[in-house]
Enzyme design. Structure first.
Site, PDB file in Angstrom:
ATOM      1  N   TYR A  46       0.798  -1.143   0.083  1.00 61.57           N
ATOM      2  CA  TYR A  46      -0.022  -0.104   0.188  1.00 61.57           C
ATOM      3  C   TYR A  46       0.900   1.180   0.107  1.00 61.57           C
ATOM      4  CZ  TYR A  46      -2.839  -3.767   2.484  1.00 61.57           C
ATOM      5  OH  TYR A  46      -3.159  -5.007   2.723  1.00 61.57           O
ATOM      6  N   ARG A  47       0.582   2.110  -0.857  1.00 59.69           N
ATOM      7  CA  ARG A  47       1.576   3.106  -1.114  1.00 59.69           C
ATOM      8  C   ARG A  47       1.565   4.013   0.147  1.00 59.69           C
ATOM      9  NH1 ARG A  47      -2.341   5.799  -4.958  1.00 59.69           N
ATOM     10  NH2 ARG A  47      -3.589   7.424  -3.653  1.00 59.69           N
ATOM     11  N   ASP A  51      -1.529   7.334 -11.149  1.00 55.78           N
ATOM     12  CA  ASP A  51      -1.810   5.958 -10.640  1.00 55.78           C
ATOM     13  C   ASP A  51      -1.803   4.909 -11.906  1.00 55.78           C
ATOM     14  OD1 ASP A  51      -2.427   3.949  -8.775  1.00 55.78           O
ATOM     15  OD2 ASP A  51      -3.765   5.611  -7.709  1.00 55.78           O
ATOM     16  N   GLU A 104       1.382 -13.961   4.348  1.00 52.99           N
ATOM     17  CA  GLU A 104       2.197 -13.698   2.959  1.00 52.99           C
ATOM     18  C   GLU A 104       3.530 -14.119   3.364  1.00 52.99           C
ATOM     19  OE1 GLU A 104      -0.091 -11.592   3.753  1.00 52.99           O
ATOM     20  OE2 GLU A 104      -1.273 -11.061   1.741  1.00 52.99           O
TER      21      GLU A 104
HETATM   22  C1  LIG Z   1       3.117  -1.248  -7.020  1.00 52.75           C
HETATM   23  C2  LIG Z   1       1.934  -1.226  -6.555  1.00 52.75           C
HETATM   24  C3  LIG Z   1       1.244  -0.538  -5.764  1.00 52.75           C
HETATM   25  C4  LIG Z   1       0.102  -0.907  -5.119  1.00 52.75           C
HETATM   26  N1  LIG Z   1      -0.630   0.158  -4.074  1.00 52.75           N
HETATM   27  C5  LIG Z   1      -1.679  -0.170  -3.606  1.00 52.75           C
HETATM   28  C6  LIG Z   1      -2.219   0.939  -2.594  1.00 52.75           C
HETATM   29  O1  LIG Z   1      -1.689   2.079  -2.565  1.00 52.75           O
HETATM   30  N2  LIG Z   1      -3.575   0.616  -1.999  1.00 52.75           N
HETATM   31  C7  LIG Z   1      -4.025  -0.598  -2.175  1.00 52.75           C
HETATM   32  O2  LIG Z   1      -5.064  -0.690  -1.237  1.00 52.75           O
HETATM   33  N3  LIG Z   1      -3.363  -1.392  -2.926  1.00 52.75           N
HETATM   34  C8  LIG Z   1      -2.230  -1.353  -3.633  1.00 52.75           C
HETATM   35  N4  LIG Z   1      -1.737  -2.145  -4.573  1.00 52.75           N
HETATM   36  C9  LIG Z   1      -2.422  -3.602  -4.485  1.00 52.75           C
HETATM   37  C10 LIG Z   1      -2.121  -4.411  -3.497  1.00 52.75           C
HETATM   38  O3  LIG Z   1      -0.988  -4.463  -3.301  1.00 52.75           O
HETATM   39  C11 LIG Z   1      -2.957  -5.832  -3.700  1.00 52.75           C
HETATM   40  O4  LIG Z   1      -4.145  -5.749  -3.808  1.00 52.75           O
HETATM   41  C12 LIG Z   1      -2.485  -6.868  -2.434  1.00 52.75           C
HETATM   42  O5  LIG Z   1      -3.149  -8.000  -2.855  1.00 52.75           O
HETATM   43  C13 LIG Z   1      -3.018  -6.401  -1.350  1.00 52.75           C
HETATM   44  O6  LIG Z   1      -2.705  -7.277  -0.252  1.00 52.75           O
HETATM   45  P1  LIG Z   1      -3.902  -7.689   0.724  1.00 52.75           P
HETATM   46  O7  LIG Z   1      -4.790  -8.452   0.054  1.00 52.75           O
HETATM   47  O8  LIG Z   1      -3.024  -8.496   1.680  1.00 52.75           O
HETATM   48  O9  LIG Z   1      -4.427  -6.620   1.539  1.00 52.75           O
HETATM   49  C14 LIG Z   1      -0.570  -1.980  -5.160  1.00 52.75           C
HETATM   50  C15 LIG Z   1       0.053  -2.877  -6.091  1.00 52.75           C
HETATM   51  C16 LIG Z   1       1.201  -2.886  -6.619  1.00 52.75           C
HETATM   52  C17 LIG Z   1       1.810  -3.851  -7.336  1.00 52.75           C
HETATM   53 MN   LIG Z   2      -3.199 -10.492   2.301  1.00 56.99          MN
END
Ligand SMILES: Cc1cc2nc3c(=O)[nH]c(=O)nc-3n(C[C@H](O)[C@H](O)[C@H](O)COP(=O)(O)O)c2cc1C
Ligand SMILES: [Mn+2]
Length: 534
Positions: free
Chosen positions: A177-178, A335, A286
């Site tokens: 998450y950025r 984005d 993870e």
């Molecule tokens: C470079 C990159 C940046 C990302 N930024 C965000 C973000 O700012 N917020 C968000 O909710 N997901 C973001 N994502 C997507 C999440 O990392 C992705 O949905 C991930 O599965 C979330 O993990 P979780 O299922 O454990 O919540 C990003 C993915 C990438 C590849």
């Molecule tokens: Mn997860």
């Protein structure tokens, strides 16, 4: 077994050995310039870049575009082809109870892969991420954090592995998450409301509001610490629904000072970084996924100031907390979609400590108009998750999430159609499958259509549909980045049934055959081909 990289440096060495990395010695600014250079390199299929001279940050290096091609993405996960990982996962899923000694022996490698998935805790002295520990006078501005695009709200940490613990179950999560840098000790925390860390946050809120101290006995020694510090400060403050997620309106005063601890790792080994983006089921840690992908346990170490564990070999660790109920404007940010996402309110991350390796390498990515580095991360997710999707949707043959549609905007699937209405059943299954719920448009084709061949898909869709009959609209959750839905996070989706229509589906006309030459003629032409001089 895949080849495990110990850390980011080991991975950089391998990239260099394979001619997949370029060192840039020219001095460049972390504001916009690194983006412009990387964007050009990304779009022309170029290498990973290590910027060795970053203006304003003497001695610091920035690694970017590490995953930016199919080859590098496979190399990052230690395989020749990404499908190998899917095959390993299918193998695990298809495991049957062994019937004899031979069967048991055959299973050993698979069981080995499973045991290697469990993370291993190491002592602080064995954790390179603690070579430098800064509990005081730390400042994020020390690191060469990028401002990516001209209208971005500031500088953003773009490749962070954000680690949280569910206060209810004690399970850990890593999500990417950025993080927008507000000042040297404070950032935004952009977990979108449907993501796992946002649910941890709501669970912490629930616990804080009910005044319930998290019971260490009940949740074990690793039970999350939700420190409920302050007494009622009176005065109800409204929290937006987005944060409450269906909980009743609560008095913020009652829980002022409650915190949820968060740790962030930047610059981990590539399997761990990748694990942070995979849409794993919420209950799966993870760390296990990373361990499985690397074929070697991830080494983790306890944080200095929060009750969380982090990858011991990370370049940089940020420790801190979000104050429950505190929100701040985050964005705009150029984005994945190719558009800016606008300002919205998100939790705020307060740092309590920074630890890092000596001469830390800052790992970053940029997102923007596709294709960019994230295209390859997304394609890897597509390939690796296909076997898992097939477990719930066994009639799936193949899927394609075209890069230009930024993954959640379009999914093309081929199915073995076996009963009337089958295509619609598959649409509904996808819309209810984890983060695939965000899919704005689903195209369903018959199994004989190659979904990787966009020309073939367009031919099927254009020819095979009666739009009024074959397009299905659906209301539901929408990705936070979507700027076209009538409301943020909520809107409509569309499924297109481009399969051949059956009588049983009310299609009374004969369905024409597809044009194809007969075998005998093909063989005859094959035989005379050389003579034709074509
Ligand atoms: C470079 C990159 C940046 C990302 N930024 C965000 C973000 O700012 N917020 C968000 O909710 N997901 C973001 N994502 C997507 C999440 O990392 C992705 O949905 C991930 O599965 C979330 O993990 P979780 O299922 O454990 O919540 C990003 C993915 C990438 C590849
Ligand atoms: Mn997860």
């Amino acid at each position: 077994m895949p080849l495990a990289y110990d850390d980011l440096r080991d991975w950089i060495k391998t990239l260099e050995k394979h001619g997949e990395l370029r060192r840039i010695r020219e001095a460049v600014s972390p504001e916009l310039e690194i983006t412009e250079i990387t964007d050009r390199v990304s779009k022309s299929g170029g290498p990973a870049l290590l910027f060795e001279s970053v203006l304003g940050h003497p001695g610091h290096k920035v690694l970017i575009n590490q995953f930016g091609s199919e080859r590098r993405m496979a190399l990052a996960l230690g395989v020749e082809r990404l499908d190998e990982i899917a095959e390993r996962i299918s193998g695990l899923m298809n495991m049957k109870a062994p019937e004899g000694v031979i069967d048991k022996l055959k299973m050993l490698p698979q069981l080995g892969a499973l045991t290697s998935a469990f993370p291993k805790t190491v002592a602080a002295k064995d954790a390179p991420c603690k070579e430098v520990v800064r509990r005081e006078n730390f400042d994020l501005n020390y690191f060469p954090i990028l401002k990516c695009w001209p209208h971005d709200g500031g500088r953003f940490i773009t490749l962070p592995c954000v680690i949280t613990r569910d206060p209810k179950t004690g399970k850990r999560n890593i999500g990417m998450y950025r993080m927008q840098v507000y000042d040297g000790q404070t950032t935004g925390m952009h977990w979108q409301r449907q993501k796992v860390a946002a649910e941890h946050y709501r669970n912490a809120l629930r616990a804080a509001v009910s005044g319930e101290e998290i019971n260490q006995d009940q949740y074990g020694p690793k039970g999350a610490r939700v420190a409920i510090m302050a007494e009622s400060a009176g005065g109800a403050v409204s929290l937006p629904e987005s944060v409450l997620g269906g909980m009743p309106q609560i008095s913020l005063g009652k829980m002022k000072g409650s915190r949820m601890e968060v740790a962030v790792a930047i610059g981990t080994d590539p399997a761990t970084t990748f694990a942070a983006i995979v849409p794993a089921p919420p209950e799966v840690e993870e760390f296990l996924i990373a361990g499985f992908l690397r074929g070697k346990p991830v080494e983790i170490v306890k944080c200095e100031t929060v009750d969380l564990e982090v990858p011991a070999h990370a370049e940089i660790i940020l420790e801190g907390y979000v104050e429950l109920g505190e929100l701040r404007a985050e964005g705009p940010f150029g984005d994945h979609t190719g558009f800016y996402t606008l300002e919205d309110e998100y939790p705020v991350f307060h740092l309590t400590c920074i630890t890092h390796r000596k001469d830390p390498i800052y790992a970053a990515t940029i997102v923007g108009k596709p294709p960019m580095e994230d295209a390859w991360m997304g394609k890897a997710v597509e390939r690796i998750f296909l076997p898992a999707m097939k477990m719930t949707i066994p009639e799936l043959v193949d899927i394609n999430l075209p890069v230009e549609a930024v993954f959640h905007n379009l999914m093309i699937v081929s199915i073995r159609k076996s009963y009337p209405g089958h295509a619609r059943k598959v649409m509904n299954a996808i819309w209810s499958l984890g983060q695939a719920m965000f899919t704005k448009c689903i195209i369903v084709v018959d199994e004989d259509c190659d979904v990787q061949d966009i020309g073939e898909v367009v031919l099927r869709v254009a020819n095979n549909i009666d739009p009024e009959r074959d397009i299905q609209f659906m209301l539901g959750p929408i990705d936070s980045l979507d700027h076209a839905s009538r409301l943020p996070n909520y809107g409509s989706k569309m499924g297109i049934d481009a399969t051949r229509k059956w009588k049983a589906e009310g299609f009374a006309r004969p369905w024409p055959a597809e044009i194809e030459m007969d075998r005998a003629t093909k063989a005859k032409v094959d035989a005379m081909w050389a003579k034709l001089g074509l």
